[in-house]
Design an enzyme around this catalytic site. Structure first.
Site, PDB file in Angstrom:
ATOM      1  N   THR A  99      -0.195  19.408  -0.233  1.00 47.38           N
ATOM      2  CA  THR A  99      -1.615  19.360  -0.795  1.00 47.38           C
ATOM      3  C   THR A  99      -2.113  17.928  -1.211  1.00 47.38           C
ATOM      4  O   THR A  99      -1.238  16.970  -1.167  1.00 47.38           O
ATOM      5  CB  THR A  99      -1.603  20.301  -2.017  1.00 47.38           C
ATOM      6  OG1 THR A  99      -0.959  19.698  -3.217  1.00 47.38           O
ATOM      7  CG2 THR A  99      -1.035  21.508  -1.848  1.00 47.38           C
ATOM      8  N   PHE A 102      -3.600  14.669  -7.167  1.00 51.42           N
ATOM      9  CA  PHE A 102      -4.417  14.533  -8.288  1.00 51.42           C
ATOM     10  C   PHE A 102      -3.909  13.488  -9.133  1.00 51.42           C
ATOM     11  O   PHE A 102      -2.666  13.330  -9.688  1.00 51.42           O
ATOM     12  CB  PHE A 102      -4.655  15.634  -9.009  1.00 51.42           C
ATOM     13  CG  PHE A 102      -5.722  16.662  -8.226  1.00 51.42           C
ATOM     14  CD1 PHE A 102      -6.859  16.668  -8.527  1.00 51.42           C
ATOM     15  CD2 PHE A 102      -4.843  17.499  -7.333  1.00 51.42           C
ATOM     16  CE1 PHE A 102      -7.901  17.577  -7.767  1.00 51.42           C
ATOM     17  CE2 PHE A 102      -5.664  18.384  -6.717  1.00 51.42           C
ATOM     18  CZ  PHE A 102      -6.955  18.474  -6.868  1.00 51.42           C
ATOM     19  N   LYS A 149      -4.166  29.643 -14.489  1.00 49.64           N
ATOM     20  CA  LYS A 149      -3.844  29.039 -16.005  1.00 49.64           C
ATOM     21  C   LYS A 149      -4.117  27.571 -15.862  1.00 49.64           C
ATOM     22  O   LYS A 149      -4.232  26.940 -14.987  1.00 49.64           O
ATOM     23  CB  LYS A 149      -2.479  29.351 -16.478  1.00 49.64           C
ATOM     24  CG  LYS A 149      -1.283  28.971 -15.470  1.00 49.64           C
ATOM     25  CD  LYS A 149      -0.097  29.393 -16.215  1.00 49.64           C
ATOM     26  CE  LYS A 149       1.126  29.008 -15.177  1.00 49.64           C
ATOM     27  NZ  LYS A 149       2.399  29.309 -15.575  1.00 49.64           N
ATOM     28  N   ASP A 166      -2.141  25.518  -7.020  1.00 48.03           N
ATOM     29  CA  ASP A 166      -0.738  26.413  -7.098  1.00 48.03           C
ATOM     30  C   ASP A 166      -1.157  27.812  -6.395  1.00 48.03           C
ATOM     31  O   ASP A 166      -0.958  28.826  -7.098  1.00 48.03           O
ATOM     32  CB  ASP A 166      -0.353  26.626  -8.435  1.00 48.03           C
ATOM     33  CG  ASP A 166       1.246  27.033  -8.491  1.00 48.03           C
ATOM     34  OD1 ASP A 166       1.747  27.190  -7.722  1.00 48.03           O
ATOM     35  OD2 ASP A 166       1.647  27.002  -9.591  1.00 48.03           O
TER      36      ASP A 166
END
EC number: 2.7.11.1
Length: 571
Positions: A99, A102, A149, A166
């Site tokens: 992915t 960040f 979350k 996720d």
């Protein structure tokens, strides 16, 4: 890792495009995230690895997980973390997927690091998260995250950007409209999830808990010591203690809409329309997807711009010598910067009509000096003059400006009438010549290379001007000159006049409004200019340094196409 050390791969993907390093970015109950590199694009990425033997019991479950993660890699939304690829390592029994990486970690890490975040920024995050949920829930087939979350929301802090990540545990609703497995984090799990009959509204419940954590910086149900206690409160409809500590009534109402029973809970799309999340983008520098802010190109803000990053402290000295005329002192200001650059500014001082404090104030204004006070500069001017005029005295008396710094004998006669006549004659010499040489001589080899704008004040090396014969054509005056930047005479020697006229014909429209060039480009150093002038011309030049005006726009051209007020004139 040493910056010069070559990074070694621990493993690569089956294609050899992605290489994983040993550096761990994060770790969860079932997943470890490593730093990796995309050799094709040359960008760093996140390599997530799931140990299959810890979560799967049959080959059917294995195939289902692989298929769903593969489909998730096709999702494309600005609020969803970007998937690049995924595969199963049969030998090591791992599921791997790549992915985007960040820069600021998870939303929980970011919020715990920066506790004093404005509610409007939190609302911006909430809108981005809800936009991502709407995209997932309206996907065909719909996608339920099931483990939303703050630990699974990732941040690019320099952009104010958050994305849902996720998604390895997400579930697609195919032929039915509900799912039946229990999975997730107890503090964020909706009551119906424990009943094993739920739909995408469980993500709205989890979002409410995320927003509660963003507002209070408290983990939901932190008062509980065991998952069983959390379960009992959740199925009993008891909200976490942090909910009752929310000081903002509207924020509490908004969170409450997310935490009600499934039958009363609104969808993510409806929640996104809640007035509480109404966007007020006028206060924001960046908003998600909004791109770069518009520059604040107005006159007041342009005056505060700095053309260099660092302010340079300056050293200043003032020296003088007797002028060619009575009652005149030629002063030289030397300005030195910490970076080794220096400036010399030459100007006349009339000991019968000028006062050192007034000249010092003019210097501060015209040269934009911010690290010297006028009183300090006035004392240096007095020191330079007293070394030439023995009976010159300094008095700090702002109430009597006409007598200030003028205590001497009559060895010098008054030149006020001469100054007046010179000023009147200057009105006959016009700015077109000034505009012409400003435009034509920008790249002349005689321009000073020793100055650069410090961010504190203009460090232009100003050109001294010549006085020409009375046969010169009379032109209208467009702006005043100052002792620090005298107005150029429009009468030129025959060889120069043609060149200047040619330049003026092509640049007059620009010169009429913007007579200046960028501040951090110096004009001709006056001493080097003097080398090309005869003593007669030098003597005539000195007689022009007699008036005080506005130098603000001389030598400066706005780098942006903004309207500017015409420069004010002063005497």
């Amino acid at each position: 890792m040493n910056m010069n050390q070559v990074a070694e791969y621990v493993e690569t993907d089956p294609t050899g495009r992605y290489g994983r390093f040993a550096e761990i970015l994060g770790r969860g109950a079932m997943k470890t995230v490593y730093k990796a590199i995309d050799e094709k694009l040359g960008i760093e990425v996140a390599w997530s690895q799931v140990k299959l033997k810890e979560v799967l019991r049959s080959s059917v479950d294995l195939q289902r997980l692989y298929s769903e993660v593969h489909l998730l890699s096709t999702l494309n939304h600005k609020s969803i973390i970007r998937f690049y690829t995924s595969w199963i390592d049969v030998h090591n029994h791992t599921l791997n997927f790549i992915t985007e990486l960040f820069t600021s970690g998870t939303l929980r890490q970011y919020k715990n690091k920066y506790l004093r975040i404005d509610i409007r920024a939190i609302k911006s995050w909430a809108r981005q998260i809800l936009e991502g949920l709407v995209y997932l829930h309206e996907h065909d087939p719909p996608v339920i995250h099931r483990d939303l979350k703050c630990d699974n929301i990732f941040v690019n802090g320099h952009l104010g950007q958050v994305k849902i990540g996720d998604l390895g545990l997400a579930r697609m609703l195919r032929d039915c409209h509900s799912a039946h497995s229990i999975i997730g984090t107890p503090e964020f799990m909706a009551p119906e999830l424990y009943e094993e009959n739920y739909n995408e509204l469980i993500d709205v419940y989890s979002f409410g808990m995320c927003f509660l954590e963003m507002i209070t910086s408290e983990f939901p149900y932190s008062e509980c010591n065991h998952p069983a206690q959390i379960y009992k409160k959740v199925v009993g409809g008891k909200l976490p203690g942090a909910f009752y500590r929310v000081g903002d009534i509207e924020a509490q109402r908004f969170i409450g809409k997310c935490l009600v029973s499934a039958s009363k809970r609104v969808s993510a799309k409806e929640l996104l329309q809640d007035p509480f999340l109404a966007s007020d983008e006028s206060w924001m520098v960046y908003t998600s997807g909004a791109g770069n802010p518009k520059p604040f190109l107005n006159e007041n803000e342009m005056d505060t711009l700095k053309l260099e990053d660092d302010e340079l402290r300056t050293e200043m000295s003032i020296a003088g010598k007797l002028g060619a005329e009575d009652n005149k002192i030629d002063l030289e200001v030397q300005i030195a910067y910490d970076n080794g650059l220096a400036n010399n500014v030459f100007f006349p001082f009339d000991i019968m009509n000028d006062t050192s404090i007034d000249v010092a104030k003019e210097m501060v204004k015209e040269l934009e000096i911010i690290d010297w006070e006028p009183v300090e500069i006035a004392k240096m001017i007095d020191g330079a003059i007293s070394s030439l005029v023995s009976d010159w005295k300094y008095e700090e008396d702002d109430e009597t400006p006409h007598d200030h710094h003028r205590h001497r004998t009559d060895s010098f006669h008054s030149s006020s009438s001469h100054a007046s006549s010179s000023q009147a004659s200057l009105s006959n010499y016009m700015a077109r010549g000034l505009q012409d040489w400003v435009q034509d001589d920008l790249h002349d080899e005689t321009y000073s290379q020793s100055s650069s704008h410090s961010g504190s004040y203009s460090n232009l090396n100003y050109i001294a001007v010549d006085e020409y014969s009375s046969q010169s054509p009379v032109m209208s005056r467009t702006h005043n000159m100052t002792r620090f930047c005298p107005e150029e005479s429009s009468h030129l020697q025959s060889g120069q006049a043609n060149a200047y006229a040619a330049s003026s014909s092509t640049n007059r429209s620009l010169a009429s409004d913007n007579r200046t060039l960028t501040r951090n480009r110096s004009l001709v150093d006056v001493q080097r200019q003097l080398l090309h002038r005869s003593p007669g011309e030098e003597a005539r030049k000195r007689r022009l340094f007699k008036t005080v005006g506005d130098v603000e726009t001389v030598g400066f051209q706005s780098p942006y196409a903004v309207s500017r007020k015409p420069p004010s004139s002063r005497r």
